[in-house]
Design a protein around this motif. Structure first.
Motif, PDB file in Angstrom:
ATOM      1  N   PHE A 156      -1.904  -5.136  -8.504  1.00 25.80           N
ATOM      2  CA  PHE A 156      -2.785  -4.202  -9.198  1.00 25.80           C
ATOM      3  C   PHE A 156      -2.515  -2.777  -8.714  1.00 25.80           C
ATOM      4  CE2 PHE A 156      -6.714  -1.726  -9.245  1.00 25.80           C
ATOM      5  CZ  PHE A 156      -7.129  -1.847 -10.558  1.00 25.80           C
ATOM      6  N   ARG A 157      -2.398  -2.617  -7.394  1.00 26.85           N
ATOM      7  CA  ARG A 157      -2.149  -1.288  -6.835  1.00 26.85           C
ATOM      8  C   ARG A 157      -0.760  -0.772  -7.208  1.00 26.85           C
ATOM      9  NH1 ARG A 157      -4.990   1.305  -2.954  1.00 26.85           N
ATOM     10  NH2 ARG A 157      -7.051   0.465  -2.515  1.00 26.85           N
TER      11      ARG A 157
ATOM     12  N   THR B  43      -5.703   8.156   2.782  1.00 27.13           N
ATOM     13  CA  THR B  43      -4.517   7.918   1.964  1.00 27.13           C
ATOM     14  C   THR B  43      -3.279   8.010   2.854  1.00 27.13           C
ATOM     15  OG1 THR B  43      -4.130  10.247   1.378  1.00 27.13           O
ATOM     16  CG2 THR B  43      -5.628   8.978  -0.044  1.00 27.13           C
ATOM     17  N   PRO B  44      -2.205   7.313   2.482  1.00 21.81           N
ATOM     18  CA  PRO B  44      -0.978   7.409   3.272  1.00 21.81           C
ATOM     19  C   PRO B  44      -0.456   8.834   3.366  1.00 21.81           C
ATOM     20  CG  PRO B  44      -0.859   5.558   1.747  1.00 21.81           C
ATOM     21  CD  PRO B  44      -2.080   6.337   1.371  1.00 21.81           C
TER      22      PRO B  44
ATOM     23  N   GLY C 143       1.423   3.927 -12.990  1.00 21.20           N
ATOM     24  CA  GLY C 143       0.725   4.835 -13.889  1.00 21.20           C
ATOM     25  C   GLY C 143       0.666   6.250 -13.347  1.00 21.20           C
ATOM     26  N   ALA C 144       0.306   6.380 -12.061  1.00 22.52           N
ATOM     27  CA  ALA C 144       0.155   7.698 -11.457  1.00 22.52           C
ATOM     28  C   ALA C 144       1.470   8.459 -11.392  1.00 22.52           C
ATOM     29  CB  ALA C 144      -0.443   7.546 -10.052  1.00 22.52           C
ATOM     30  N   VAL C 145       2.515   7.778 -10.945  1.00 21.13           N
ATOM     31  CA  VAL C 145       3.809   8.449 -10.798  1.00 21.13           C
ATOM     32  C   VAL C 145       4.429   8.720 -12.163  1.00 21.13           C
ATOM     33  CG1 VAL C 145       6.143   8.256  -9.867  1.00 21.13           C
ATOM     34  CG2 VAL C 145       4.190   7.475  -8.509  1.00 21.13           C
TER      35      VAL C 145
ATOM     36  N   LEU D  34      -2.895  10.354  -3.799  1.00 27.78           N
ATOM     37  CA  LEU D  34      -2.390   9.065  -4.252  1.00 27.78           C
ATOM     38  C   LEU D  34      -2.696   7.948  -3.263  1.00 27.78           C
ATOM     39  CD1 LEU D  34       1.118  10.097  -5.660  1.00 27.78           C
ATOM     40  CD2 LEU D  34      -0.901   9.440  -6.967  1.00 27.78           C
ATOM     41  N   VAL D  35      -3.162   6.807  -3.768  1.00 30.38           N
ATOM     42  CA  VAL D  35      -3.368   5.625  -2.926  1.00 30.38           C
ATOM     43  C   VAL D  35      -2.192   4.670  -3.044  1.00 30.38           C
ATOM     44  CG1 VAL D  35      -5.877   5.788  -3.057  1.00 30.38           C
ATOM     45  CG2 VAL D  35      -4.640   4.412  -4.747  1.00 30.38           C
TER      46      VAL D  35
END
Length: 353
Positions: A215-216, A72-73, A222-224, A171-172
């Motif tokens: 998509f990402r 992941t970053p 959604g994640a944030v 997180l990706v």
């Protein structure tokens, strides 16, 4: 510009970036900032190409090999700053080229102790080589001044990183704005300078790449948004709702129309049902239908360019919607989206450019 004497750590992350990593490192070494104050770290997420070997050719670069199964970053960036010690950390992606004057400008801005992070303008190297590169170039930057979030290229105060414990390594996507919000809540300001910071090569030439990236980005929304809602923040609330309402409205109106057409209802109802998809479609295409003039003014575009951008703003919400769904399904079943090393690769818009 006032003379500065701050040490700066430059942390670069990458996976399978043999086509770009040397260019990135050389741009840092060519900076006008005093060389003895620069400390360079390359954090590799598990490359199978020659990225690590290329980075090791530079005596000034310390290389970390993470070799994570699912890189992941955030993990790469944390590895860099947590193994360095300078008061400021400049984060970069391996596909960027650092402007030679940027670090001096960033260090000057950081003399204000209220600033937790500073960033400038990112520009695409080849916006003319694909419509996707061109769109990216339009969307990288915002107005100068105080900002509510930053991206992957940013100079952050070490004390802000230490107080927030840095990036979320799970997180990706969305790891940069997510950290931004925690730095703001910890009491610092984020400032965007009207100054060149980096050049970048999105290298996006196909619909498949565009759909995957969109998509990402939806997954990141959604994640944030989930994290921000938990702390009663409205950050990205409008963007999140826009994606859900436009895409959801389009899909729901189409599905309802089909159900009504197939049901044993009066003909008049079925005729009315034919118009439902048009309502959903008009909602989906509202940027293209109603905002062309606005895009012309905001982005200084001609009519044709504004229409193209309108199509992007209309259609991008569809893959983003599925990205949001993927996040919440993953959250429900504890199956978050993960990066696979073999699928990560940094390219150029034109090979050898």
């Amino acid at each position: 510009m006032r003379e500065t004497s701050w040490d700066i750590d430059c942390v670069i992350i990458g996976v399978n970036c043999e086509k770009t990593i040397e260019r990135c490192l050389r741009s840092i070494l060519a900076s006008s900032y005093p060389g003895h104050l620069l400390h360079i770290y390359y954090c590799d997420g598990g490359s199978t190409d020659s990225s690590i070997a290329i980075a090791r050719r530079f005596a000034q670069v310390r290389v970390f090999e993470l070799n994570a199964e699912y890189p992941t970053p955030g993990a790469g960036r944390n590895q860099g700053w947590k193994n360095s010690s300078s008061p400021f950390v400049q984060f970069l992606d391996s596909d960027t080229i650092l402007d030679s004057l940027w670090l001096s400008k960033a260090a000057e801005a950081m003399n204000d102790n209220r600033i937790g992070a500073v960033f400038g303008l990112r520009q695409e190297i080849h916006p003319e080589r694909s419509v996707y590169n061109w769109i990216g170039n339009l969307e990288w930057n915002g107005p100068a001044g105080e900002s509510d979030c930053f991206g992957g290229d940013v100079c952050i105060r070490r004390s802000a990183l230490e107080k927030t414990d840095g990036y979320d390594e799970t997180l990706v996507g969305g790891e940069d704005p997510e950290l931004s919000r925690r730095i703001i809540r910890a009491g610092w300001h984020l400032i965007r300078l009207n100054a060149p910071m980096t050049m970048h090569d999105l290298a996006m030439t196909t619909v498949k790449q565009y759909m995957r990236r969109s998509f990402r980005s939806g997954y990141a929304y959604g994640a944030v948004r989930s994290r921000e809602a938990a702390v009663k923040s409205s950050f990205w609330k409008y963007d999140f709702q826009k994606i859900v309402i436009k895409s959801g409205g389009f899909f729901c109106s189409t599905a309802l129309s089909l159900l009504l057409m197939l049901s044993p209802l009066p003909v008049i109802v079925k005729i009315a049902a034919l118009f439902l998809p048009l309502i959903g479609l008009s909602l989906l295409l509202s940027p293209r239908l109603f905002k062309v003039e606005k895009f012309m003014q905001e982005h200084h575009l001609n009519n044709k360019e504004a229409k193209i951008y309108g199509w992007h703003c209309s259609m991008v919400v569809l893959p983003q919607f599925f990205g949001i769904i993927r996040f919440y399904v993953g959250k429900l079943f504890n199956k978050p989206l993960k990066n696979k090393r073999r699928n990560l690769k940094t390219a150029l818009s034109t090979a050898g450019s």
